[in-house]
Scaffold this active site. Structure first.
Site, PDB file in Angstrom:
ATOM      1  N   LEU A  19      70.895 -22.742 -37.342  1.00  0.00           N
ATOM      2  CA  LEU A  19      71.572 -22.479 -38.612  1.00  0.00           C
ATOM      3  C   LEU A  19      73.049 -22.201 -38.359  1.00  0.00           C
ATOM      4  O   LEU A  19      73.393 -21.201 -37.714  1.00  0.00           O
ATOM      5  CB  LEU A  19      70.938 -21.290 -39.340  1.00  0.00           C
ATOM      6  CG  LEU A  19      69.527 -21.509 -39.843  1.00  0.00           C
ATOM      7  CD1 LEU A  19      68.962 -20.236 -40.435  1.00  0.00           C
ATOM      8  CD2 LEU A  19      69.498 -22.629 -40.868  1.00  0.00           C
ATOM      9  N   ILE A  22      74.470 -18.735 -39.340  1.00  0.00           N
ATOM     10  CA  ILE A  22      73.936 -17.544 -38.671  1.00  0.00           C
ATOM     11  C   ILE A  22      73.994 -17.702 -37.152  1.00  0.00           C
ATOM     12  O   ILE A  22      74.734 -17.003 -36.477  1.00  0.00           O
ATOM     13  CB  ILE A  22      72.487 -17.254 -39.124  1.00  0.00           C
ATOM     14  CG1 ILE A  22      72.459 -16.964 -40.630  1.00  0.00           C
ATOM     15  CG2 ILE A  22      71.892 -16.084 -38.339  1.00  0.00           C
ATOM     16  CD1 ILE A  22      71.080 -16.947 -41.234  1.00  0.00           C
ATOM     17  N   CYS A  23      73.204 -18.617 -36.627  1.00  0.00           N
ATOM     18  CA  CYS A  23      73.076 -18.788 -35.177  1.00  0.00           C
ATOM     19  C   CYS A  23      74.386 -19.196 -34.506  1.00  0.00           C
ATOM     20  O   CYS A  23      74.598 -18.913 -33.333  1.00  0.00           O
ATOM     21  CB  CYS A  23      72.018 -19.842 -34.860  1.00  0.00           C
ATOM     22  SG  CYS A  23      70.418 -19.523 -35.577  1.00  0.00           S
ATOM     23  N   VAL A  24      75.219 -19.870 -35.228  1.00  0.00           N
ATOM     24  CA  VAL A  24      76.488 -20.338 -34.684  1.00  0.00           C
ATOM     25  C   VAL A  24      77.633 -19.413 -35.082  1.00  0.00           C
ATOM     26  O   VAL A  24      78.406 -18.964 -34.247  1.00  0.00           O
ATOM     27  CB  VAL A  24      76.779 -21.789 -35.139  1.00  0.00           C
ATOM     28  CG1 VAL A  24      78.144 -22.237 -34.669  1.00  0.00           C
ATOM     29  CG2 VAL A  24      75.704 -22.723 -34.632  1.00  0.00           C
TER      30      VAL A  24
END
Length: 114
Positions: A19, A22-24
């Site tokens: 995502l 979020i994750c990045v």
């Protein structure tokens, strides 16, 4: 640190993730805040909605994250494809149809012979 990052050298990181928002974005923004140069591979990350991806990209860009495609990140890391024609050139010919034409024109140009 999420598993989807690559430490390019002591001051540079490249991120991709499941995502984007979020994750990045979270680790990328944190590292920029700490003074690192951060690259985000925009076409190697996903999201649920286009507008959330665009918002995350804008937020990261405003913070100084460099948004690049996989091809741009690969070229940035390689700097000069002539140093590894078999390896880097193969990456391009496998993923970018017709790229071998450019490689052949370079290799067949007498001005480029050693």
């Amino acid at each position: 640190m999420p598993p989807a990052y690559e430490r390019l050298d002591r001051d540079n990181y490249a991120f991709l993730g499941v995502l984007t928002e979020i994750c990045v974005a979270f680790p990328a923004l944190s590292l920029v805040e700490l003074g690192y140069d951060v690259f985000v591979v925009t076409d190697a990350s996903g999201t649920f909605k286009e507008h959330t991806r665009e918002a995350a990209h804008k937020r990261m860009a405003q913070a100084g994250v460099q948004l690049l495609s996989w091809a741009a990140v690969a070229a940035e890391m390689q700097r000069d494809w002539r140093r590894d024609i078999e390896g880097f050139g193969k990456l391009w010919t496998d993923h970018v149809p017709g790229y071998w034409c450019l490689m052949q024109s370079y290799a067949n140009n007498p001005a480029n012979s050693k």
